[in-house]
Design a protein around this motif. Structure first.
Motif, PDB file in Angstrom:
ATOM      1  N   LEU A 177      79.574 -23.934  -6.505  1.00 21.02           N
ATOM      2  CA  LEU A 177      80.928 -23.547  -6.898  1.00 21.02           C
ATOM      3  C   LEU A 177      81.915 -24.517  -6.288  1.00 21.02           C
ATOM      4  N   CYS A 178      82.761 -25.118  -7.118  1.00 22.09           N
ATOM      5  CA  CYS A 178      83.803 -26.029  -6.654  1.00 22.09           C
ATOM      6  C   CYS A 178      85.149 -25.454  -7.069  1.00 22.09           C
ATOM      7  N   GLY A 179      85.961 -25.087  -6.058  1.00 23.61           N
ATOM      8  CA  GLY A 179      87.208 -24.396  -6.351  1.00 23.61           C
ATOM      9  C   GLY A 179      88.415 -25.285  -6.500  1.00 23.61           C
ATOM     10  N   GLY A 180      88.407 -26.445  -5.840  1.00 23.79           N
ATOM     11  CA  GLY A 180      89.573 -27.318  -5.933  1.00 23.79           C
ATOM     12  C   GLY A 180      90.846 -26.616  -5.521  1.00 23.79           C
ATOM     13  N   GLY A 239      92.238 -24.109  -7.038  1.00 24.73           N
ATOM     14  CA  GLY A 239      92.243 -22.685  -7.354  1.00 24.73           C
ATOM     15  C   GLY A 239      91.564 -21.859  -6.278  1.00 24.73           C
ATOM     16  N   ARG A 240      92.016 -22.014  -5.041  1.00 23.60           N
ATOM     17  CA  ARG A 240      91.305 -21.423  -3.911  1.00 23.60           C
ATOM     18  C   ARG A 240      91.313 -19.904  -3.930  1.00 23.60           C
ATOM     19  N   SER A 241      92.421 -19.290  -4.271  1.00 26.97           N
ATOM     20  CA  SER A 241      92.470 -17.836  -4.227  1.00 26.97           C
ATOM     21  C   SER A 241      91.493 -17.231  -5.225  1.00 26.97           C
ATOM     22  N   HIS A 242      91.442 -17.778  -6.435  1.00 29.04           N
ATOM     23  CA  HIS A 242      90.505 -17.250  -7.419  1.00 29.04           C
ATOM     24  C   HIS A 242      89.076 -17.628  -7.040  1.00 29.04           C
ATOM     25  N   THR A 243      88.886 -18.779  -6.423  1.00 26.61           N
ATOM     26  CA  THR A 243      87.540 -19.189  -6.015  1.00 26.61           C
ATOM     27  C   THR A 243      86.929 -18.180  -5.060  1.00 26.61           C
ATOM     28  N   ALA A 244      87.724 -17.695  -4.110  1.00 25.51           N
ATOM     29  CA  ALA A 244      87.211 -16.714  -3.141  1.00 25.51           C
ATOM     30  C   ALA A 244      86.793 -15.429  -3.845  1.00 25.51           C
ATOM     31  N   ARG A 245      87.583 -14.964  -4.790  1.00 29.63           N
ATOM     32  CA  ARG A 245      87.238 -13.742  -5.522  1.00 29.63           C
ATOM     33  C   ARG A 245      85.999 -13.964  -6.379  1.00 29.63           C
ATOM     34  N   LEU A 246      85.927 -15.122  -7.027  1.00 32.81           N
ATOM     35  CA  LEU A 246      84.780 -15.438  -7.868  1.00 32.81           C
ATOM     36  C   LEU A 246      83.507 -15.510  -7.026  1.00 32.81           C
ATOM     37  N   LEU A 247      83.601 -16.157  -5.863  1.00 28.99           N
ATOM     38  CA  LEU A 247      82.436 -16.254  -4.977  1.00 28.99           C
ATOM     39  C   LEU A 247      81.945 -14.866  -4.588  1.00 28.99           C
ATOM     40  N   ALA A 248      82.858 -13.977  -4.243  1.00 19.75           N
ATOM     41  CA  ALA A 248      82.470 -12.621  -3.840  1.00 19.75           C
ATOM     42  C   ALA A 248      81.726 -11.907  -4.962  1.00 19.75           C
ATOM     43  N   VAL A 304      79.196 -23.295  -1.983  1.00 21.77           N
ATOM     44  CA  VAL A 304      80.550 -23.792  -2.227  1.00 21.77           C
ATOM     45  C   VAL A 304      80.629 -25.223  -1.710  1.00 21.77           C
ATOM     46  N   SER A 305      80.993 -26.151  -2.569  1.00 21.78           N
ATOM     47  CA  SER A 305      80.982 -27.549  -2.161  1.00 21.78           C
ATOM     48  C   SER A 305      81.884 -28.387  -3.057  1.00 21.78           C
TER      49      SER A 305
END
Length: 541
Positions: free
Chosen positions: A272-275, A277-286, A297-298
């Motif tokens: 998962l690469c969030g760039g 979009g960090r806030s959505h990346t955290a929710r997506l990862l969860a 995450v990288s």
């Protein structure tokens, strides 16, 4: 065990009841001897603390408290403390001898798989040490021994008890090996005490050395003044992690628990690469983790080496990391799934998340199919509604498992699976398999077994059903599974297992029990299932 040298003229020949055989090493804090346990041929290591340190009252108090605490530590990556003499002018401790070679002898970086072993084992050693409120404080290559396939952290001679976070030597005297000490410990303006975060910094320096054969910092004190070194020589699987551990600010470094969690995702099929979009990346990862997917995450293209899927979060602002990861994925043949968190729509979007949407069940199933590499399975859904019918291409032994599942006989299928995996591990005559044996089972066989169980039980039993039920991603072991599934005593096979496994509950496969239970099996049941579960977690999570 380090090379043994002869005793010198000033060395004692006995310490209490112990006969000394030679020197294993020496340093500023004391001398380590090879000795013989009284009345036996068993060899042990004895570290004698220098009189100059033993005469400092605060050090003496701390050392005695540390020894009492260290007797509680039980870890395969820390030598067991066997005995101690705390009253003499030169106190000493007696520990197990670790037979192997230290990392200090490296002339070039370790291979990636060996490096990961060092990373995981040393991080676990710190976890086990910190659990008893002790900081090692001198983690460095010479204090890490490679004992076969296992890394062991040695030398607690200057470890500090967290209950006494003060400097215990003379003013301005820094204890430790400077090129591996965290900057806050050598900064005269801060005079910060040792902490788990300072051990994490030393761990990062250790990993840099193990990866490159070079020290991360050039000389004493440069951890404070020198920038973070060039990490291009560190393999991509741990490069970003090492960079975070070398942060000058202790509060920004990862915890040891998060280090272990991240190392558990090395080789994960989904990156998962969030760039931006960090806030959505955290929710997506969860969400992905909660649904049993192993995700790394990288933003490092080298992390795609073993990946099957790259999920990128695209925001309204162009992001160089996302662009580079997408390019690298295309070059490596890795499937790219776009999650649109902002900006204009683009073709082939996996998920339009501009309104905060997260993947639904259908999208999660599709992602899981891609991640498992099962895109060739002739069913459109991850949870099929019929047993596997394409058994002809399977190994005959696995086909027998599938046939039993098709008849709804889970107990027979479990016994067949047990026999197949025990045979593959070379343990058919033992009735149980340990960590090393389970590690030898081929990935193809594990995947085929997982597939027939999953498809033959409508997704209700087997590896994947087990993993989806687990909400703890920190390495649940068999004792936790026993309590979660109501097995009772994890040291014995539950008497109601045949009834339990055939009901509509989650099921657990396999028990790895022999058809004729033996004392060896009952004695080793928790070891076997724990070993297999660890392997399953990495292969099929």
């Amino acid at each position: 065990m380090s090379e043994v040298t002869a005793l010198g003229p000033g060395d004692p020949r006995r310490l209490g009841p112990y006969r000394l055989l030679g020197r294993l090493g020496a340093g500023g804090m004391g001398v380590v001897y090879l000795a013989v346990w009284p009345g036996t041929d068993r060899q042990v290591a004895i570290k004698v603390i220098n009189r100059s340190y033993a005469e400092v009252p605060k050090y003496r108090v701390r050392f005695e408290r540390e020894v009492r605490t260290a007797t509680l530590i039980r870890s395969p990556h820390v030598p067991r403390l066997l005995d101690a003499e705390l009253e003499s002018d030169e106190p000493y401790v007696v520990t197990e001898v670790v037979r192997g070679t230290s990392l200090a002898g490296l002339e070039e970086g370790l291979a990636p798989d060996r490096l990961l072993t060092v990373a995981r084992d040393t991080a676990q050693a710190l976890m086990d040490i910190h659990a008893h409120q002790i900081v090692h404080r001198d983690l460095k290559p010479s204090n890490v021994m490679m004992a076969g396939e296992r890394a062991v952290v040695i030398d607690f001679g200057i470890a500090a008890d967290l209950a006494d976070l003060v400097r215990v030597t003379t003013t301005g005297h820094v204890v430790g090996t400077l090129p591996y000490l965290a900057p806050e410990l050598v900064d005269p303006r801060r005079a910060a005490p040792a902490s788990p975060a300072s051990d994490v910094f030393s761990w990062g320096c250790l990993l840099y050395f193990a990866a490159t054969g070079r020290a991360a910092f050039s000389s004493a004190g440069t951890t404070l003044t020198q920038p973070i070194p060039d990490l291009t020589g560190v393999p991509g699987v741990v490069r970003e992690l090492v960079a975070r551990t070398l942060d000058k600010r202790p509060e920004r470094r990862p915890s040891v628990r998060s280090i272990l969690d991240e190392l558990a995702t090395v080789g994960a099929e989904v990156v998962l690469c969030g760039g931006n979009g960090r806030s959505h990346t955290a929710r997506l990862l969860a969400v992905l983790l909660d649904n049993g997917l192993a995700v790394r995450v990288s933003a490092d293209p080298d992390s795609l080496a073993d990946a099957r899927v790259l999920v990128v979060v695209v925001s309204e602002r162009p992001d160089a990391a996302v662009r580079d990861m997408r390019l690298a994925a295309r070059q490596r043949g890795v499937t790219v799934l776009v999650v649109l968190a902002g900006g204009h729509h683009e073709p082939d979007v996996f998920l339009d998340a501009r309104t905060g949407a997260l993947p639904d069940a259908t999208q999660l199933r599709a992602l899981r199919v891609l991640a498992m590499g099962w895109d060739t399975v002739p069913v459109p859904e991850f949870f099929p509604t019929a047993p596997l019918d394409a058994t002809a291409a399977l190994d005959p032994a696995v086909a027998e498992i599938a046939a039993a599942l098709a008849e709804g006989d889970l107990v027979t299928a479990d016994l067949h699976t047990t026999a197949v995996l025990l045979a593959a591990a070379g343990c058919a005559d033992h009735g149980w398999a340990g960590l090393d044996e389970v590690a030898s089972i081929g990935e193809r066989l594990l995947r085929d077994c997982a597939r027939v169980w999953h498809e033959g039980t409508d997704g209700k039993h087997g590896f994947l059903a087990q993993r989806l039920l687990m909400t703890d991603r920190t390495g649940t072991e068999v004792a936790d599974l026993a309590h979660l599934f109501g097995w009772g005593d994890p040291l014995g096979i539950p008497a109601d297992y045949p009834v339990w496994v055939t009901c509509a509950g989650p099921g657990f496969f396999p028990t790895l029990r022999h058809e004729v239970p033996s004392d060896a099996w009952f004695d080793n049941w928790n070891i076997t299932v724990s070993a297999l579960y660890g392997r399953i977690r990495s292969e099929f999570s």
